[in-house]
Design a protein around this motif. Structure first.
Motif, PDB file in Angstrom:
ATOM      1  N   LEU A  19       0.833  -1.203   0.000  1.00  0.00           N
ATOM      2  CA  LEU A  19       0.000   0.000   0.000  1.00  0.00           C
ATOM      3  C   LEU A  19       0.871   1.258   0.000  1.00  0.00           C
ATOM      4  CD1 LEU A  19      -3.013   0.498  -0.061  1.00  0.00           C
ATOM      5  CD2 LEU A  19      -2.936   0.794   2.411  1.00  0.00           C
ATOM      6  N   SER A  20       2.016   1.197   0.638  1.00  0.00           N
ATOM      7  CA  SER A  20       2.913   2.358   0.669  1.00  0.00           C
ATOM      8  C   SER A  20       3.408   2.714  -0.727  1.00  0.00           C
ATOM      9  CB  SER A  20       4.096   2.099   1.601  1.00  0.00           C
ATOM     10  OG  SER A  20       4.843   0.977   1.153  1.00  0.00           O
ATOM     11  N   THR A  21       3.597   1.730  -1.572  1.00  0.00           N
ATOM     12  CA  THR A  21       4.034   1.979  -2.946  1.00  0.00           C
ATOM     13  C   THR A  21       2.943   2.702  -3.729  1.00  0.00           C
ATOM     14  OG1 THR A  21       5.389  -0.022  -2.839  1.00  0.00           O
ATOM     15  CG2 THR A  21       4.961   0.879  -5.025  1.00  0.00           C
ATOM     16  N   VAL A  22       1.704   2.306  -3.503  1.00  0.00           N
ATOM     17  CA  VAL A  22       0.578   2.980  -4.158  1.00  0.00           C
ATOM     18  C   VAL A  22       0.482   4.416  -3.651  1.00  0.00           C
ATOM     19  CG1 VAL A  22      -1.917   2.950  -4.564  1.00  0.00           C
ATOM     20  CG2 VAL A  22      -0.647   0.792  -4.472  1.00  0.00           C
ATOM     21  N   ALA A  23       0.627   4.602  -2.346  1.00  0.00           N
ATOM     22  CA  ALA A  23       0.558   5.949  -1.759  1.00  0.00           C
ATOM     23  C   ALA A  23       1.651   6.855  -2.335  1.00  0.00           C
ATOM     24  CB  ALA A  23       0.686   5.870  -0.234  1.00  0.00           C
ATOM     25  N   GLU A  24       2.846   6.323  -2.483  1.00  0.00           N
ATOM     26  CA  GLU A  24       3.947   7.110  -3.054  1.00  0.00           C
ATOM     27  C   GLU A  24       3.676   7.448  -4.516  1.00  0.00           C
ATOM     28  OE1 GLU A  24       7.479   4.805  -2.391  1.00  0.00           O
ATOM     29  OE2 GLU A  24       7.200   4.865  -0.217  1.00  0.00           O
ATOM     30  N   ALA A  25       3.099   6.525  -5.245  1.00  0.00           N
ATOM     31  CA  ALA A  25       2.860   6.724  -6.679  1.00  0.00           C
ATOM     32  C   ALA A  25       1.833   7.812  -6.945  1.00  0.00           C
ATOM     33  CB  ALA A  25       2.406   5.422  -7.339  1.00  0.00           C
ATOM     34  N   VAL A  26       0.847   7.930  -6.079  1.00  0.00           N
ATOM     35  CA  VAL A  26      -0.233   8.883  -6.351  1.00  0.00           C
ATOM     36  C   VAL A  26       0.277  10.322  -6.379  1.00  0.00           C
ATOM     37  CG1 VAL A  26      -1.129   9.291  -4.023  1.00  0.00           C
ATOM     38  CG2 VAL A  26      -2.697   9.237  -5.960  1.00  0.00           C
ATOM     39  N   THR A  27       1.319  10.622  -5.626  1.00  0.00           N
ATOM     40  CA  THR A  27       1.898  11.973  -5.682  1.00  0.00           C
ATOM     41  C   THR A  27       3.271  11.972  -6.336  1.00  0.00           C
ATOM     42  OG1 THR A  27       2.790  11.738  -3.447  1.00  0.00           O
ATOM     43  CG2 THR A  27       0.653  12.865  -3.669  1.00  0.00           C
ATOM     44  N   GLY A  28       3.896  10.804  -6.440  1.00  0.00           N
ATOM     45  CA  GLY A  28       5.238  10.730  -6.995  1.00  0.00           C
ATOM     46  C   GLY A  28       5.285  10.594  -8.507  1.00  0.00           C
ATOM     47  N   LYS A  29       4.205  10.168  -9.090  1.00  0.00           N
ATOM     48  CA  LYS A  29       4.144  10.041 -10.549  1.00  0.00           C
ATOM     49  C   LYS A  29       3.432  11.256 -11.125  1.00  0.00           C
ATOM     50  CE  LYS A  29       4.141   5.031 -11.172  1.00  0.00           C
ATOM     51  NZ  LYS A  29       5.212   4.937 -12.153  1.00  0.00           N
ATOM     52  N   HIS A  30       3.805  11.609 -12.324  1.00  0.00           N
ATOM     53  CA  HIS A  30       3.098  12.671 -13.034  1.00  0.00           C
ATOM     54  C   HIS A  30       1.702  12.161 -13.379  1.00  0.00           C
ATOM     55  CE1 HIS A  30       6.597  15.223 -13.496  1.00  0.00           C
ATOM     56  NE2 HIS A  30       7.282  14.163 -13.884  1.00  0.00           N
ATOM     57  N   ASP A  31       0.763  13.093 -13.485  1.00  0.00           N
ATOM     58  CA  ASP A  31      -0.619  12.704 -13.791  1.00  0.00           C
ATOM     59  C   ASP A  31      -0.704  11.862 -15.055  1.00  0.00           C
ATOM     60  OD1 ASP A  31      -1.327  14.230 -11.591  1.00  0.00           O
ATOM     61  OD2 ASP A  31      -1.737  16.010 -12.796  1.00  0.00           O
ATOM     62  N   PHE A  32       0.040  12.248 -16.078  1.00  0.00           N
ATOM     63  CA  PHE A  32      -0.026  11.487 -17.333  1.00  0.00           C
ATOM     64  C   PHE A  32       0.536  10.086 -17.163  1.00  0.00           C
ATOM     65  CE2 PHE A  32       3.909  13.938 -17.559  1.00  0.00           C
ATOM     66  CZ  PHE A  32       4.848  12.973 -17.910  1.00  0.00           C
ATOM     67  N   GLU A  33       1.451   9.877 -16.197  1.00  0.00           N
ATOM     68  CA  GLU A  33       1.973   8.535 -15.948  1.00  0.00           C
ATOM     69  C   GLU A  33       0.899   7.648 -15.324  1.00  0.00           C
ATOM     70  OE1 GLU A  33       6.583   8.635 -14.901  1.00  0.00           O
ATOM     71  OE2 GLU A  33       5.433  10.048 -13.658  1.00  0.00           O
TER      72      GLU A  33
END
Length: 166
Positions: free
Chosen positions: A78-92
């Motif tokens: 779940l921590s990986t998902v949490a990081e991705a939601v703000t760590g990835k660009h919207d288009f990613e």
């Protein structure tokens, strides 16, 4: 798109749909979130739907990046998902999505996120705020779990225990 990829997307959507009801088991959290959304000029119904969608998009992006099958989705931290939601660009977050959706509501929600992403300005700013809300929600849910590194399966299990719809 393969049947497995469609199933993976459905798992991600299910995760997105259960995060707010699980978070709202402490009723004061829902009131506080609604106040934040209103202060940001975001309709609460729209905000909640985009939060669900962003959680699903982040889970999907991470699962696709890790080449996880639908059967392996539950192992995703779940921590990986949490990081991705703000760590990835919207288009990613929008990359690799289904061309068609089984649920019209999902398709509309993804189109709204696309619109916010590419419109820029205030819309992008609102999307950023909602992304931070998703990250906060996932972080709180992860902290509630008794295991050291909770996974998507742990959260979906918690949702099943709470009799949340699939």
């Amino acid at each position: 798109m393969t049947a497995d990829h469609d199933t993976l997307w459905r798992h991600c959507v299910h995760l997105g749909r259960v995060v707010l009801p699980l978070m709202d088991q402490e009723p004061w959290r829902q009131d506080r979130r609604r106040q934040r959304l209103r202060s940001w000029g975001i309709d609460t119904t729209v905000g909640h739907r985009i939060i669900e969608t962003l959680a699903a998009l982040a889970a999907h992006a991470v699962a696709v990046d890790a080449s996880l099958s639908a059967a392996e989705f539950g192992t995703l931290p779940l921590s990986t998902v949490a990081e991705a939601v703000t760590g990835k660009h919207d288009f990613e977050l929008l990359a690799g999505l289904p061309d068609t959706f089984a649920d019209d509501h999902d398709e509309i929600a993804v189109k709204v996120v696309r619109l916010y992403t590419y419109k820029g300005g205030r819309s992008s700013h609102q999307l950023l705020r909602l992304s931070t809300e998703v990250r906060h929600t996932l972080t709180v849910l992860a902290a509630r779990e008794p295991v050291p590194l909770p996974t998507c399966a742990d959260i979906l299990g918690r949702a099943a225990e709470a009799n949340l719809p699939q």
